[in-house]
Design an enzyme around this catalytic site. Structure first.
Site, PDB file in Angstrom:
ATOM      1  N   SER A 195      -8.142   1.212   3.988  1.00 39.14           N
ATOM      2  CA  SER A 195      -7.069   1.412   3.015  1.00 39.14           C
ATOM      3  C   SER A 195      -7.641   2.122   1.808  1.00 39.14           C
ATOM      4  O   SER A 195      -8.664   1.691   1.263  1.00 39.14           O
ATOM      5  CB  SER A 195      -6.448   0.079   2.595  1.00 39.14           C
ATOM      6  OG  SER A 195      -5.646   0.244   1.433  1.00 39.14           O
ATOM      7  N   GLY A 196      -6.988   3.196   1.396  1.00 40.63           N
ATOM      8  CA  GLY A 196      -7.457   3.933   0.224  1.00 40.63           C
ATOM      9  C   GLY A 196      -7.317   3.138  -1.056  1.00 40.63           C
ATOM     10  O   GLY A 196      -8.278   2.973  -1.819  1.00 40.63           O
ATOM     11  N   SER A 197      -6.107   2.608  -1.312  1.00 40.07           N
ATOM     12  CA  SER A 197      -5.901   1.872  -2.562  1.00 40.07           C
ATOM     13  C   SER A 197      -6.767   0.619  -2.602  1.00 40.07           C
ATOM     14  O   SER A 197      -7.328   0.272  -3.648  1.00 40.07           O
ATOM     15  CB  SER A 197      -4.421   1.516  -2.734  1.00 40.07           C
ATOM     16  OG  SER A 197      -3.978   0.641  -1.717  1.00 40.07           O
TER      17      SER A 197
ATOM     18  N   ASP B  92       4.623   1.182  -0.467  1.00 42.46           N
ATOM     19  CA  ASP B  92       3.356   1.263  -1.190  1.00 42.46           C
ATOM     20  C   ASP B  92       3.654   1.812  -2.576  1.00 42.46           C
ATOM     21  O   ASP B  92       4.318   2.834  -2.730  1.00 42.46           O
ATOM     22  CB  ASP B  92       2.399   2.188  -0.430  1.00 42.46           C
ATOM     23  CG  ASP B  92       0.966   2.092  -0.925  1.00 42.46           C
ATOM     24  OD1 ASP B  92       0.764   1.814  -2.128  1.00 42.46           O
ATOM     25  OD2 ASP B  92       0.055   2.320  -0.124  1.00 42.46           O
TER      26      ASP B  92
ATOM     27  N   GLY C 153      -3.881   6.181   0.059  1.00 44.21           N
ATOM     28  CA  GLY C 153      -5.025   7.034   0.373  1.00 44.21           C
ATOM     29  C   GLY C 153      -5.133   7.379   1.840  1.00 44.21           C
ATOM     30  O   GLY C 153      -5.412   8.535   2.203  1.00 44.21           O
ATOM     31  N   THR C 154      -4.899   6.394   2.725  1.00 43.73           N
ATOM     32  CA  THR C 154      -4.931   6.695   4.155  1.00 43.73           C
ATOM     33  C   THR C 154      -3.774   7.612   4.535  1.00 43.73           C
ATOM     34  O   THR C 154      -3.910   8.467   5.414  1.00 43.73           O
ATOM     35  CB  THR C 154      -4.874   5.403   4.987  1.00 43.73           C
ATOM     36  OG1 THR C 154      -3.768   4.602   4.552  1.00 43.73           O
ATOM     37  CG2 THR C 154      -6.168   4.606   4.853  1.00 43.73           C
TER      38      THR C 154
END
Length: 342
Positions: free
Chosen positions: A90-92, A251, A256-257
């Site tokens: 996960s980006g965040s 979200d 980010g993903t």
């Protein structure tokens, strides 16, 4: 205060999306790899239910568990727990984890730039943190290899008819659809409708298109990413997007993903090349600054190495406890705030 367990948490959000971090009170789960540990967490559900369900959590909450890394290159590992999934990456959440590690002193901060290597369930990620006055101000993450799967695929969705979608992986798996196709705009006032339609599209995509990662045991589409058209100024593309997360929430960050998956699709369609940048804007107007760093292969498939960059802020600290007389040791979910996951 009596309690049979105490879990220490540092609260955090990345560009609006909650990504709290467990920093103590939970033993590392069994598993030879961080991926195997994450599968234990996903299948066992004891920890997930305790920290994500009401009365201690809520549908808005993501929680990350710090674990010792298995890869000798990494300084720390982490396992991501989302309302309905325990994803590879996960980006965040990686931005939240990096910020908490540095701001809390778990990993020593070096100003003006700190370099770290972290281990997500989906693989190793390289982190560069811009730091000033004891604060990690911006986190840049080299995400795991990302790739387009299906392009311009027809998908039949009840109530929408046939729409054209792309599917891609950016650390998690996505079905991607243009907002205009479903008669929507990405704005806060349409958040409920976007989330509900997005979950419906995800369900249809799993039934009709499917997904299989070439190297990981990841065989489903997790999310629907709803997008608006990109604009270009020189080598910088900008696009608004939002991701519907099961059971049905948006979200708050640009995801980010999701940005990584979108860049992989743009590259596969010849609309973006190595070295170019992408600014992803969320439903709140917050931004991730991304770059398609290089082109590579993953399991024989064309792929990209994306870099995502964003900011996170610590929101507080807390301790979760369980009194032995508490009637809800595993928590609960009600459909007024936890939409039905059909």
């Amino acid at each position: 205060m009596r309690s049979t367990k105490v879990i220490h948490i540092v609260g955090c959000h990345a560009e609006g999306e909650v990504g709290d971090v467990i920093v103590g009170g939970v033993a590392p789960p069994p598993g030879e790899t961080v991926w195997e540990q994450s599968r234990f967490i996903a299948n066992d559900e004891t920890l997930r239910n305790f920290v994500l369900n009401e009365p201690r959590g809520g549908v808005f909450r993501h929680v990350n568990l710090l674990v010792p890394p298995k890869d000798p290159r990494a300084q720390m590992g982490f396992i991501i727990m989302e309302p309905a999934d325990t994803p590879p990456m996960s980006g965040s959440n990686s931005i939240c984890v990096s910020t908490v590690l540095l701001d809390s002193g778990i990993i020593a901060m070096q100003e003006p730039v700190t370099h770290m290597v972290l281990e997500a369930p989906g693989g190793i990620i390289e982190v560069e943190a811009e730091c000033r006055n004891g604060k990690a101000e911006r986190i840049s993450v080299r995400n795991v290899p990302s790739f387009a799967d299906r392009l311009d695929a027809p998908l039949d969705v009840t109530g929408l008819g046939t729409i054209m979608v792309d599917t891609a992986y950016g650390g998690d798996s996505f079905v991607i659809v243009d907002a205009a196709q479903i008669g929507m705009k990405i704005e806060p006032g349409q958040a409920r409708e976007l989330a509900e339609i997005g979950v419906k599209i995800t369900k249809a995509a799993n039934e009709q298109l499917g997904f299989r990662h070439p190297e990981r045991d990841w065989r489903h589409i997790s999310f629907c990413q709803i997008t608006e058209p990109v604009t270009r100024e020189g080598d910088v593309l900008t696009g608004v997007n939002t991701v519907a997360i099961r059971p049905a929430k948006l979200d708050r960050s640009p995801t980010g993903t999701g940005c990584s998956a979108r860049m992989a699709v743009l590259h596969a369609k010849g609309q973006m090349k190595a070295g170019e940048r992408f600014i992803g804007k969320s439903v709140l107007g917050t931004e991730f600054h991304c770059r398609l760093d290089k082109v590579l292969e993953l399991g024989g498939k064309p792929a990209i190495s994306p870099i995502i960059s964003g900011r996170a802020w610590v929101t507080g600290t807390s301790q979760l406890m369980l009194d032995p007389s508490d009637p809800f040791p595993h928590g609960y979910r009600l459909s007024d705030t936890w939409p039905r996951d059909e």
